[in-house]
Scaffold this motif. Structure first.
Motif, mmCIF file in Angstrom:
data_model
loop_
_atom_site.group_PDB
_atom_site.id
_atom_site.type_symbol
_atom_site.label_atom_id
_atom_site.label_comp_id
_atom_site.label_asym_id
_atom_site.label_seq_id
_atom_site.Cartn_x
_atom_site.Cartn_y
_atom_site.Cartn_z
ATOM 1 N N SER A 326 -61.987 112.763 18.821
ATOM 2 C CA SER A 326 -61.702 114.202 18.846
ATOM 3 C C SER A 326 -60.409 114.533 19.582
ATOM 4 O O SER A 326 -59.813 115.588 19.333
ATOM 5 C CB SER A 326 -62.868 114.956 19.488
ATOM 6 N N HIS A 327 -59.965 113.652 20.476
ATOM 7 C CA HIS A 327 -58.742 113.948 21.231
ATOM 8 C C HIS A 327 -57.475 113.553 20.462
ATOM 9 O O HIS A 327 -56.365 113.819 20.939
ATOM 10 C CB HIS A 327 -58.770 113.252 22.602
ATOM 11 N N VAL A 328 -57.626 112.919 19.314
ATOM 12 C CA VAL A 328 -56.485 112.551 18.467
ATOM 13 C C VAL A 328 -56.454 113.459 17.248
ATOM 14 O O VAL A 328 -57.459 113.619 16.550
ATOM 15 C CB VAL A 328 -56.569 111.077 18.021
ATOM 16 N N ARG A 329 -55.323 114.094 17.020
ATOM 17 C CA ARG A 329 -55.149 114.946 15.838
ATOM 18 C C ARG A 329 -53.901 114.500 15.089
ATOM 19 O O ARG A 329 -52.874 114.176 15.700
ATOM 20 C CB ARG A 329 -55.030 116.423 16.209
ATOM 21 N N VAL A 350 -54.395 114.563 22.886
ATOM 22 C CA VAL A 350 -54.432 115.600 23.925
ATOM 23 C C VAL A 350 -55.034 115.093 25.226
ATOM 24 O O VAL A 350 -54.860 115.716 26.272
ATOM 25 C CB VAL A 350 -55.209 116.845 23.430
ATOM 26 N N LYS A 351 -55.724 113.963 25.190
ATOM 27 C CA LYS A 351 -56.276 113.388 26.412
ATOM 28 C C LYS A 351 -55.207 112.626 27.186
ATOM 29 O O LYS A 351 -55.134 112.709 28.419
ATOM 30 C CB LYS A 351 -57.451 112.457 26.090
ATOM 31 N N ASN A 352 -54.359 111.915 26.454
ATOM 32 C CA ASN A 352 -53.332 111.092 27.094
ATOM 33 C C ASN A 352 -51.943 111.729 27.068
ATOM 34 O O ASN A 352 -50.975 111.112 27.500
ATOM 35 C CB ASN A 352 -53.285 109.720 26.413
ATOM 36 N N ASN A 353 -51.865 112.952 26.529
ATOM 37 C CA ASN A 353 -50.612 113.718 26.515
ATOM 38 C C ASN A 353 -49.458 112.957 25.841
ATOM 39 O O ASN A 353 -48.369 112.799 26.413
ATOM 40 C CB ASN A 353 -50.203 114.118 27.935
ATOM 41 N N ILE A 354 -49.720 112.492 24.631
ATOM 42 C CA ILE A 354 -48.655 111.849 23.874
ATOM 43 C C ILE A 354 -48.495 112.543 22.525
ATOM 44 O O ILE A 354 -49.424 113.155 21.993
ATOM 45 C CB ILE A 354 -48.887 110.340 23.670
ATOM 46 N N LEU A 388 -49.473 99.728 11.688
ATOM 47 C CA LEU A 388 -48.188 100.277 12.147
ATOM 48 C C LEU A 388 -48.418 101.507 13.018
ATOM 49 O O LEU A 388 -47.825 101.641 14.096
ATOM 50 C CB LEU A 388 -47.315 100.636 10.944
ATOM 51 N N GLY A 389 -49.269 102.421 12.553
ATOM 52 C CA GLY A 389 -49.574 103.612 13.341
ATOM 53 C C GLY A 389 -50.197 103.268 14.677
ATOM 54 O O GLY A 389 -49.855 103.859 15.718
ATOM 55 N N GLU A 390 -51.108 102.289 14.671
ATOM 56 C CA GLU A 390 -51.774 101.894 15.909
ATOM 57 C C GLU A 390 -50.796 101.252 16.890
ATOM 58 O O GLU A 390 -50.835 101.524 18.098
ATOM 59 C CB GLU A 390 -52.911 100.925 15.588
ATOM 60 N N LYS A 391 -49.887 100.411 16.375
ATOM 61 C CA LYS A 391 -48.911 99.752 17.242
ATOM 62 C C LYS A 391 -47.999 100.783 17.920
ATOM 63 O O LYS A 391 -47.700 100.688 19.113
ATOM 64 C CB LYS A 391 -48.072 98.771 16.431
ATOM 65 N N ILE A 392 -47.550 101.763 17.138
ATOM 66 C CA ILE A 392 -46.655 102.770 17.715
ATOM 67 C C ILE A 392 -47.417 103.693 18.659
ATOM 68 O O ILE A 392 -46.892 104.097 19.702
ATOM 69 C CB ILE A 392 -45.942 103.541 16.587
ATOM 70 N N TYR A 393 -48.658 104.004 18.319
ATOM 71 C CA TYR A 393 -49.506 104.785 19.226
ATOM 72 C C TYR A 393 -49.651 104.059 20.571
ATOM 73 O O TYR A 393 -49.502 104.671 21.643
ATOM 74 C CB TYR A 393 -50.868 105.016 18.582
ATOM 75 N N ARG A 401 -43.011 109.268 30.563
ATOM 76 C CA ARG A 401 -42.444 110.591 30.316
ATOM 77 C C ARG A 401 -42.307 111.318 31.641
ATOM 78 O O ARG A 401 -43.200 111.250 32.491
ATOM 79 C CB ARG A 401 -43.345 111.411 29.396
ATOM 80 N N SER A 402 -41.221 112.031 31.801
ATOM 81 C CA SER A 402 -41.032 112.775 33.044
ATOM 82 C C SER A 402 -41.779 114.105 33.017
ATOM 83 O O SER A 402 -42.138 114.652 34.060
ATOM 84 C CB SER A 402 -39.543 113.026 33.295
ATOM 85 N N VAL A 403 -42.022 114.631 31.785
ATOM 86 C CA VAL A 403 -42.740 115.907 31.628
ATOM 87 C C VAL A 403 -43.813 115.729 30.556
ATOM 88 O O VAL A 403 -43.523 115.280 29.446
ATOM 89 C CB VAL A 403 -41.774 117.045 31.202
ATOM 90 N N ASP A 404 -45.045 116.060 30.907
ATOM 91 C CA ASP A 404 -46.117 116.015 29.914
ATOM 92 C C ASP A 404 -45.949 117.142 28.904
ATOM 93 O O ASP A 404 -45.600 118.272 29.283
ATOM 94 C CB ASP A 404 -47.486 116.150 30.590
ATOM 95 N N PRO A 405 -46.218 116.861 27.633
ATOM 96 C CA PRO A 405 -46.088 117.924 26.623
ATOM 97 C C PRO A 405 -47.208 118.942 26.729
ATOM 98 O O PRO A 405 -48.353 118.598 27.047
ATOM 99 C CB PRO A 405 -46.173 117.159 25.305
ATOM 100 N N ASP A 406 -46.883 120.190 26.488
ATOM 101 C CA ASP A 406 -47.891 121.240 26.403
ATOM 102 C C ASP A 406 -48.377 121.284 24.959
ATOM 103 O O ASP A 406 -47.678 121.763 24.069
ATOM 104 C CB ASP A 406 -47.292 122.588 26.808
ATOM 105 N N LEU A 407 -49.584 120.789 24.712
ATOM 106 C CA LEU A 407 -50.138 120.705 23.360
ATOM 107 C C LEU A 407 -51.212 121.760 23.117
ATOM 108 O O LEU A 407 -52.004 121.647 22.191
ATOM 109 C CB LEU A 407 -50.720 119.303 23.131
ATOM 110 N N SER A 408 -51.208 122.801 23.945
ATOM 111 C CA SER A 408 -52.266 123.806 23.881
ATOM 112 C C SER A 408 -52.320 124.511 22.533
ATOM 113 O O SER A 408 -53.398 124.905 22.067
ATOM 114 C CB SER A 408 -52.095 124.831 25.003
ATOM 115 N N ARG A 409 -51.162 124.695 21.887
ATOM 116 C CA ARG A 409 -51.173 125.372 20.584
ATOM 117 C C ARG A 409 -51.976 124.578 19.564
ATOM 118 O O ARG A 409 -52.632 125.138 18.683
ATOM 119 C CB ARG A 409 -49.745 125.564 20.084
#
Length: 413
Positions: A326-329, A350-354, A388-393, A401-409
């Motif tokens: 659920s935390h991966v979209r 959204v759990k790991n802020n990536i 490929l997707g898993e490796k890059i994930y 990252r110096s700043v976590d992304p705001d993924l609230s939207r």
């Protein structure tokens, strides 16, 4: 062994690739780390139409995105069949075109019918998948993203009209794109220039009619290496010789990637050529671009064996029947046809802020016969895109990252 693999990859790219950009060391190393069964594809990227773009996203203190793009074997003119990835801009531009009808009281939920103005056309009077059985632009968009419905795309192609579809893409800066035809219908080039008439209704009364249109716009062939395979099936007969794709849809990897970036970050891409969409339009797109078949009510897809989470989410989950956490979209559009497999995705955790963008095409067709429905999707290309997707994930998980992304939207969807 790793050094041998690296030499083979770099040698093949040097001698055979027509890439427009230097291959990324990061992507090359990720490909080197993949399962050995994929090495023949990686060592011969041109034979397998392998092209990849991966964009890292960093945020400044004001949450503005900073993009760092990495590419492998990118060639914007070499043809590959985009398949259902063309449905993504059709959905976006259909929502945008509705803005022209706002003063008439027409929006994405307005009931419509589609006429069969020519004998070979098919009509639409209703849609049993919608909550009230009305056909609407919104319902077509939903079906495009949840299960990649071909008829839904064809109806938006008709709503847009071929000239408008292409000209609007060019106006937005996607100059190489060519939208030439509907999908999965054996129509001639001439027939695909026609688009059915539409009628819109409110309170049981017709409030607008969009007439049948004919395309006058010349669509030049701007791709290269348009002949694919050694033979193909047409009308049940085997035709010797390669299949000619010069009159098929064309939507290259880079323009797919940039179009997705423009949708996800509308305030930061193509600032001089903005789409005329509202916040509600974007929220609607985000909801349905990421919605899984099991999450959809109207349209409803109860057969989860046929429609697992990875049905239209090839990166990370395309070869699995497991539920996506659920935390991966994943906000994406995939394509699969003639042995070509494509995914164009914005992936967040959204759990790991990536967050990152990933777009790739790949092809496998051992018998070199097209249109015979015998391709190595399950055995090779779906597992390849999934890994490929898993490796890059996993690479993103380890990236600082110096700043976590705001993924609230996106969390709100």
């Amino acid at each position: 062994m790793v050094m041998v693999k690296y030499f083979i990859i770099m040698l093949s790219v040097y001698f055979f690739s027509c890439s427009e950009k230097k291959d990324s060391n990061i992507l090359t190393n990720i490909l080197l780390s993949m399962n050995d069964r994929f090495q023949s594809m990686i060592n011969n990227p041109n034979d397998h139409y392998l092209q990849i773009i991966y964009t890292q996203i960093d945020r400044d203190t004001d949450q503005k995105p900073i993009f760092t793009q990495h590419a492998f074997n990118l060639n914007n003119r070499k043809y590959f069949y985009p398949a259902s990835t063309v449905k993504f801009p059709a959905a976006v531009l259909a929502l945008e075109k509705l803005r022209q009808y706002k003063t008439m009281g027409i929006d994405k939920n307005t009931k419509l019918t589609i006429a069969s103005d020519k004998k070979w056309m098919s009509s639409v009077l209703s849609d049993s998948s919608s909550i009230n059985e009305d056909a609407t632009i919104a319902q077509f968009v939903k079906k495009i993203f949840v299960v990649s419905d071909n008829d839904a795309f064809n109806r938006l192609y008709e709503f847009l009209g071929r000239d408008y579809f292409n000209q609007r893409m060019w106006d937005l800066g996607y100059n190489e794109t060519r939208m030439r035809h509907r999908l999965s219908i054996p129509l001639t080039l001439e027939q695909n220039k026609y688009s059915n008439s539409f009628s819109f209704f409110k309170d049981g009364k017709k409030i607008h009619e969009q007439p049948m249109r004919f395309s006058e716009l010349s669509l030049s062939t701007n791709s290269t290496e348009n002949l694919v395979g050694k033979s193909y099936v047409q009308n049940g007969k085997l035709i010797k010789g390669p299949m000619d794709f010069s009159h098929k849809n064309f939507f290259n990897i880079e323009e797919q990637h940039l179009f997705l970036q423009q949708i996800i970050f509308p305030d930061d891409m193509n600032s001089d050529k903005k789409l005329k969409l509202t916040v509600k339009d974007y929220d609607f797109l985000y909801e349905w671009m990421s919605k899984l078949p099991r999450e959809s009510a109207f349209p409803f897809y109860p057969d989860y064996d046929k429609y697992p989470d990875g049905y239209c989410k090839f990166f990370m989950f395309g070869d699995s029947n497991e539920n996506i956490p659920s935390h991966v979209r994943i906000y994406n559009k995939v394509g699969m046809a003639y042995g070509f497999l494509i995914d164009n995705a914005y992936i967040i955790d959204v759990k790991n802020n990536i967050e990152f963008f990933l777009t790739a095409s790949v092809y496998s067709n051992d018998n070199q016969i097209l249109n015979d429905d015998t391709y190595e999707y399950d055995q090779l290309t779906l597992p390849f895109l999934s890994e490929l997707g898993e490796k890059i994930y996993n690479y993103e998980l380890s990236r600082m990252r110096s700043v976590d992304p705001d993924l609230s939207r996106f969390i709100a969807q």
